[in-house]
Design a protein around this motif. Structure first.
Motif, short mmCIF file in Angstrom:
data_model
loop_
_atom_site.label_atom_id
_atom_site.label_comp_id
_atom_site.label_asym_id
_atom_site.label_seq_id
_atom_site.Cartn_x
_atom_site.Cartn_y
_atom_site.Cartn_z
N GLU A 75 -8.73 -1.64 8.69
CA GLU A 75 -8.38 -0.28 9.78
C GLU A 75 -8.16 0.61 8.69
OE1 GLU A 75 -6.81 2.31 12.36
OE2 GLU A 75 -5.49 0.62 11.48
N LEU A 76 -7.39 2.11 8.98
CA LEU A 76 -6.75 3.13 7.76
C LEU A 76 -5.32 2.59 7.71
CD1 LEU A 76 -6.45 5.12 5.81
CD2 LEU A 76 -7.22 6.46 8.03
N SER A 77 -4.66 1.86 8.25
CA SER A 77 -3.15 2.07 8.71
C SER A 77 -3.19 0.46 7.71
CB SER A 77 -2.85 1.89 10.07
OG SER A 77 -2.84 0.33 10.19
N GLN A 78 -3.40 -0.51 7.99
CA GLN A 78 -3.90 -1.04 6.95
C GLN A 78 -4.04 -1.41 5.27
OE1 GLN A 78 -6.91 -4.19 8.97
NE2 GLN A 78 -5.14 -5.14 10.00
N TYR A 79 -4.84 -0.30 5.53
CA TYR A 79 -5.19 0.16 3.98
C TYR A 79 -4.58 0.83 3.26
CZ TYR A 79 -8.20 1.56 0.09
OH TYR A 79 -8.85 1.18 -1.28
N LEU A 80 -3.28 2.27 4.30
CA LEU A 80 -2.50 2.45 3.53
C LEU A 80 -1.08 1.67 3.33
CD1 LEU A 80 -2.85 6.05 5.77
CD2 LEU A 80 -3.22 5.72 2.85
N ASP A 81 -1.13 0.94 4.33
CA ASP A 81 0.57 -0.41 4.81
C ASP A 81 -0.03 -1.27 3.30
OD1 ASP A 81 2.71 -1.37 4.76
OD2 ASP A 81 1.41 -2.47 6.72
N GLU A 82 -1.33 -1.68 3.10
CA GLU A 82 -1.05 -3.44 2.86
C GLU A 82 -1.70 -2.72 1.22
OE1 GLU A 82 -3.07 -5.49 5.52
OE2 GLU A 82 -1.36 -5.55 7.58
N VAL A 83 -2.54 -2.10 1.26
CA VAL A 83 -3.85 -1.92 0.15
C VAL A 83 -2.67 -1.03 -1.41
CG1 VAL A 83 -5.68 -1.69 -0.88
CG2 VAL A 83 -5.66 -2.96 1.04
N LEU A 84 -2.46 0.15 -0.23
CA LEU A 84 -1.87 1.09 -1.21
C LEU A 84 -0.48 1.07 -1.41
CD1 LEU A 84 -3.90 4.14 -0.23
CD2 LEU A 84 -4.35 2.15 -2.19
N ALA A 85 0.23 0.19 -0.29
CA ALA A 85 1.84 0.77 -0.81
C ALA A 85 2.40 1.48 -0.49
CB ALA A 85 2.00 -0.69 -1.14
N VAL A 86 1.83 2.79 0.59
CA VAL A 86 2.16 3.89 -0.04
C VAL A 86 4.01 4.28 0.31
CG1 VAL A 86 0.16 5.06 1.14
CG2 VAL A 86 2.12 4.16 2.65
N ASP A 87 3.77 5.01 0.04
CA ASP A 87 5.72 5.60 0.18
C ASP A 87 5.72 6.75 0.20
OD1 ASP A 87 8.46 6.21 -1.17
OD2 ASP A 87 8.03 6.52 -2.80
N TYR A 88 5.72 7.43 1.96
CA TYR A 88 6.14 8.10 2.30
C TYR A 88 7.41 9.42 2.44
CZ TYR A 88 1.09 7.80 4.38
OH TYR A 88 -0.12 7.38 4.37
N GLU A 89 7.24 10.77 1.87
CA GLU A 89 8.44 11.16 2.39
C GLU A 89 8.50 12.58 3.22
OE1 GLU A 89 11.02 15.74 -0.25
OE2 GLU A 89 8.91 14.39 -1.03
#
Length: 245
Positions: free
Chosen positions: A110-124
């Motif tokens: 799921e996209l949120s898992q990819y952003l959160d767990e795989v990419l560990a995004v840093d959002y401003e």
């Protein structure tokens, strides 16, 4: 460069195009190359839930043929991701194509898992202070188990106050074909969900599932309720770009 397939879902292409485009942009912002296969189709969950297993297998195998390269298959819906990563295995249990399906299902995320767990995004967060609440779609919560990753992304936004629902894990009454087959029960369930949403005082209710949003937002609109429903990925992108909701 990372490369992924993007599975838009049938609801995404039919009525939630903004959420789909936002999902793609969230990936490209992180330097991910997104591959979109134009011949992709429904994940087969409606037919699977209605007992049309032969037809569901045909749909599943069609999708598997589309995503032939060994890239992650990113899905902006916990419901569809759950179908493809878990329910496909049940559908093809004992079938000669099971190993093929298993290799496919293992690539679905799921996209949120990819952003959160795989990419560990840093959002401003570039948006104004706002109170929101979160509705956990049933399949995302219990099958794909992506709800926590979705909430983790919201918690990265410094100007967003996430107020939990008292009955967050309760179904909104959509349930795909359930809302058509049992409209009275479905309506009673969404009314309870809306009561819970209103009690938070949140300006927006956010979900990662288009079906739930159609059900909740549609009912709130008919009732003249000011709270607005918005898809997670549309909300995230607007906060990052500083665009008014």
């Amino acid at each position: 460069m990372r490369k992924v397939y993007f599975f838009a879902t049938c609801l995404g292409t039919a009525v939630c195009q903004e959420a789909v485009l936002s999902g793609v942009k969230l990936l490209t912002r992180e330097g991910v190359e997104v591959v979109f296969k134009k011949n992709q189709t429904c994940c087969a969950q409606p037919s699977f839930n209605s007992g049309y297993f032969k037809e569901s297998k045909e749909v599943a195998l069609h999708n598997i043929q589309q995503f032939s390269e060994d890239y992650p298959i990113v899905v902006p819906s916990g419901s569809c991701a759950g179908m493809m990563s878990h329910d496909y295995l049940e559908l093809f249990k004992g079938d000669s194509d099971f190993d093929l399906v298993k290799r496919f299902s293992e690539r679905v995320i799921e996209l949120s898992q990819y952003l959160d767990e795989v990419l560990a995004v840093d959002y401003e967060d570039k948006g104004e202070n706002v109170k929101v609440t979160w509705h956990s779609n049933c399949h995302a919560l219990r099958i794909q188990q992506s709800a926590q990753a979705s909430k983790n992304l919201l918690k990265r936004l410094k100007n967003v106050e996430l107020i939990p629902l008292e009955f967050e894990e309760e179904c909104c009454g959509f349930g795909g074909t359930f809302s058509v087959k049992e409209p009275e029960i479905s309506n009673a369930m969404v009314m309870q969900k809306i009561k819970d949403i209103q009690s938070t005082g949140a300006k927006y209710v956010i979900s990662g599932d288009g079906g739930c949003l159609l059900n909740i937002q549609g009912t709130m609109s008919r009732l003249g309720i000011d709270t607005k429903g918005i898809h997670l990925y549309e909300f995230l992108l607007k906060r990052l770009e500083g665009v008014s909701l």
